[in-house]
Design a protein around this motif. Structure first.
Motif, PDB file in Angstrom:
ATOM      1  N   TYR A 296       0.507  -1.651   0.093  1.00 22.25           N
ATOM      2  CA  TYR A 296       0.153  -0.273   0.354  1.00 22.25           C
ATOM      3  C   TYR A 296       0.805   1.188   0.234  1.00 22.25           C
ATOM      4  N   GLN A 297       0.734   2.498  -0.928  1.00 23.22           N
ATOM      5  CA  GLN A 297       1.062   3.485  -0.736  1.00 23.22           C
ATOM      6  C   GLN A 297       0.388   4.738   0.499  1.00 23.22           C
ATOM      7  N   GLU A 298       1.577   4.773   1.187  1.00 25.49           N
ATOM      8  CA  GLU A 298       1.061   5.331   1.990  1.00 25.49           C
ATOM      9  C   GLU A 298       0.031   6.644   1.441  1.00 25.49           C
ATOM     10  N   VAL A 299      -1.171   7.081   2.198  1.00 24.45           N
ATOM     11  CA  VAL A 299      -1.718   8.411   1.932  1.00 24.45           C
ATOM     12  C   VAL A 299      -1.464   9.474   2.705  1.00 24.45           C
ATOM     13  N   ALA A 300      -1.732  10.696   2.116  1.00 25.40           N
ATOM     14  CA  ALA A 300      -0.578  11.792   2.291  1.00 25.40           C
ATOM     15  C   ALA A 300      -2.107  12.390   4.503  1.00 25.40           C
ATOM     16  N   ALA A 301      -0.995  13.115   5.010  1.00 25.05           N
ATOM     17  CA  ALA A 301      -1.418  13.212   5.889  1.00 25.05           C
ATOM     18  C   ALA A 301      -2.182  14.056   5.681  1.00 25.05           C
TER      19      ALA A 301
ATOM     20  N   ILE B 126     -16.042  -6.932  -2.739  1.00 20.52           N
ATOM     21  CA  ILE B 126     -14.939  -6.568  -4.030  1.00 20.52           C
ATOM     22  C   ILE B 126     -14.782  -7.757  -5.033  1.00 20.52           C
ATOM     23  N   LYS B 127     -14.534  -7.427  -6.412  1.00 22.63           N
ATOM     24  CA  LYS B 127     -14.069  -8.591  -7.363  1.00 22.63           C
ATOM     25  C   LYS B 127     -12.953  -8.016  -8.073  1.00 22.63           C
ATOM     26  N   GLY B 128     -12.562  -8.367  -8.613  1.00 25.62           N
ATOM     27  CA  GLY B 128     -11.609  -8.124 -10.002  1.00 25.62           C
ATOM     28  C   GLY B 128     -10.443  -6.858  -8.691  1.00 25.62           C
ATOM     29  N   GLY B 129     -10.374  -5.995  -9.876  1.00 27.92           N
ATOM     30  CA  GLY B 129      -9.508  -5.134 -10.156  1.00 27.92           C
ATOM     31  C   GLY B 129     -10.211  -3.607  -9.429  1.00 27.92           C
ATOM     32  N   VAL B 130      -9.786  -2.928  -8.148  1.00 29.04           N
ATOM     33  CA  VAL B 130     -10.231  -1.778  -7.661  1.00 29.04           C
ATOM     34  C   VAL B 130      -9.423  -0.874  -7.169  1.00 29.04           C
ATOM     35  N   ARG B 131      -9.508   0.383  -7.395  1.00 25.12           N
ATOM     36  CA  ARG B 131      -8.638   1.067  -7.178  1.00 25.12           C
ATOM     37  C   ARG B 131      -9.160   2.512  -6.890  1.00 25.12           C
ATOM     38  N   ALA B 132      -8.195   3.307  -5.816  1.00 32.88           N
ATOM     39  CA  ALA B 132      -8.994   4.758  -5.306  1.00 32.88           C
ATOM     40  C   ALA B 132      -7.645   5.529  -5.790  1.00 32.88           C
ATOM     41  N   GLU B 133      -7.997   6.622  -6.379  1.00 33.31           N
ATOM     42  CA  GLU B 133      -7.398   7.576  -6.996  1.00 33.31           C
ATOM     43  C   GLU B 133      -7.463   8.703  -6.443  1.00 33.31           C
ATOM     44  N   ARG B 134      -6.542   9.767  -6.556  1.00 30.84           N
ATOM     45  CA  ARG B 134      -6.685  11.431  -5.886  1.00 30.84           C
ATOM     46  C   ARG B 134      -6.033  12.432  -7.069  1.00 30.84           C
ATOM     47  N   ASP B 135      -6.596  12.653  -7.462  1.00 33.47           N
ATOM     48  CA  ASP B 135      -5.920  13.416  -8.674  1.00 33.47           C
ATOM     49  C   ASP B 135      -5.083  14.394  -7.964  1.00 33.47           C
ATOM     50  N   GLU B 136      -5.832  15.262  -6.646  1.00 37.21           N
ATOM     51  CA  GLU B 136      -4.457  16.825  -6.420  1.00 37.21           C
ATOM     52  C   GLU B 136      -3.883  15.953  -5.846  1.00 37.21           C
TER      53      GLU B 136
ATOM     54  N   ASN C 131      -2.085  13.152  -6.550  1.00 36.63           N
ATOM     55  CA  ASN C 131      -1.805  12.260  -7.493  1.00 36.63           C
ATOM     56  C   ASN C 131      -1.505  11.008  -6.427  1.00 36.63           C
ATOM     57  N   LEU C 132      -2.475  10.098  -6.025  1.00 38.18           N
ATOM     58  CA  LEU C 132      -2.364   9.186  -4.924  1.00 38.18           C
ATOM     59  C   LEU C 132      -2.731   8.501  -5.733  1.00 38.18           C
ATOM     60  N   ALA C 133      -2.595   6.898  -5.738  1.00 34.80           N
ATOM     61  CA  ALA C 133      -3.449   5.818  -6.494  1.00 34.80           C
ATOM     62  C   ALA C 133      -3.320   4.685  -5.207  1.00 34.80           C
ATOM     63  N   ARG C 134      -3.900   3.982  -4.853  1.00 31.43           N
ATOM     64  CA  ARG C 134      -4.247   2.699  -3.940  1.00 31.43           C
ATOM     65  C   ARG C 134      -4.420   1.511  -4.099  1.00 31.43           C
ATOM     66  N   ALA C 135      -4.983   0.435  -4.879  1.00 26.55           N
ATOM     67  CA  ALA C 135      -5.486  -0.873  -4.776  1.00 26.55           C
ATOM     68  C   ALA C 135      -6.569  -0.764  -3.938  1.00 26.55           C
TER      69      ALA C 135
ATOM     70  N   ASP D 245     -11.917  10.927  -3.003  1.00 29.72           N
ATOM     71  CA  ASP D 245     -11.035   9.576  -3.645  1.00 29.72           C
ATOM     72  C   ASP D 245     -12.256   9.723  -4.990  1.00 29.72           C
ATOM     73  N   ALA D 246     -11.627   8.872  -6.024  1.00 29.49           N
ATOM     74  CA  ALA D 246     -11.897   8.317  -7.196  1.00 29.49           C
ATOM     75  C   ALA D 246     -12.786   7.033  -6.982  1.00 29.49           C
ATOM     76  N   VAL D 247     -13.167   6.076  -7.186  1.00 27.13           N
ATOM     77  CA  VAL D 247     -12.955   4.539  -7.368  1.00 27.13           C
ATOM     78  C   VAL D 247     -13.020   3.853  -8.484  1.00 27.13           C
TER      79      VAL D 247
END
Length: 172
Positions: free
Chosen positions: A102-107, A119-129, A131-135, A146-148
């Motif tokens: 897992y990548q760290e999430v900014a404080a 969950i089934k398959g590949g799912v990730r959350a992204e944060r544009d501002e 620039n983080l993505a995590r499985a 978060d954008a899932v």
């Protein structure tokens, strides 16, 4: 009963159901003690100790009737539980190995607004501002902003704090 110690082996787990309806699942390699269990009305008190390993609990009537009566103690903290579902885990090397996935999430990330329920398959959350993505995995937190995203032939059920649910199909 008071003073009971429950130990699970490397490939075992146990589900404990207490007389007030509390249910606890102890993970493999867990050492757990019931230090105090008093369901007496007006004197209700629960003190549990987690020496090693982890547990998931859904509290019962005692914590619902008396919000200060349910405590979980560990080597580093005492947690007061107020009628809810919670997880606790004490670990060393296995946590370090798992955290590499897992990548760290900014404080400064917003508060948790929900969790992944299924969950089934590949799912990730992204944060544009940020620039983080995590499985994502079952139980993973959802943060405000978060954008899932789901891969093709995947899906996820998101559970929010207000008890609403959202199911995302593949390619969402």
């Amino acid at each position: 009963t008071n003073g009971d110690v429950v130990t699970t082996g490397r490939k075992s787990f146990v589900v404990l159901k207490m007389n007030d309806g509390t249910k606890m699942s102890l993970r493999p390699n867990t050492v757990f003690k019931v230090e105090d269990w008093d369901p007496t009305p007006q004197a209700e008190n629960v003190a549990l100790r987690l020496f090693k390993g982890g547990l998931r609990a859904i509290t019962g009537a005692i914590s619902k009737r008396n919000q200060g009566a349910f405590k979980l103690r560990t080597s580093v903290a005492t947690i007061g539980i107020r009628g809810t579902t919670f997880d606790a885990r004490l670990c060393d090397e296995e946590c370090k190995a798992e955290s590499e996935n897992y990548q760290e999430v900014a404080a400064n990330v917003s508060q948790v607004v929900g969790r992944v329920g299924c969950i089934k398959g590949g799912v990730r959350a992204e944060r544009d501002e940020a620039n983080l993505a995590r499985a994502m995995s079952v139980g993973a937190p959802l943060y405000e902003g978060d954008a899932v995203l789901t891969d093709k032939n995947s899906f996820a059920v998101l559970l929010f704090k207000d008890r609403s649910r959202v199911t995302l199909r593949g390619d969402s």
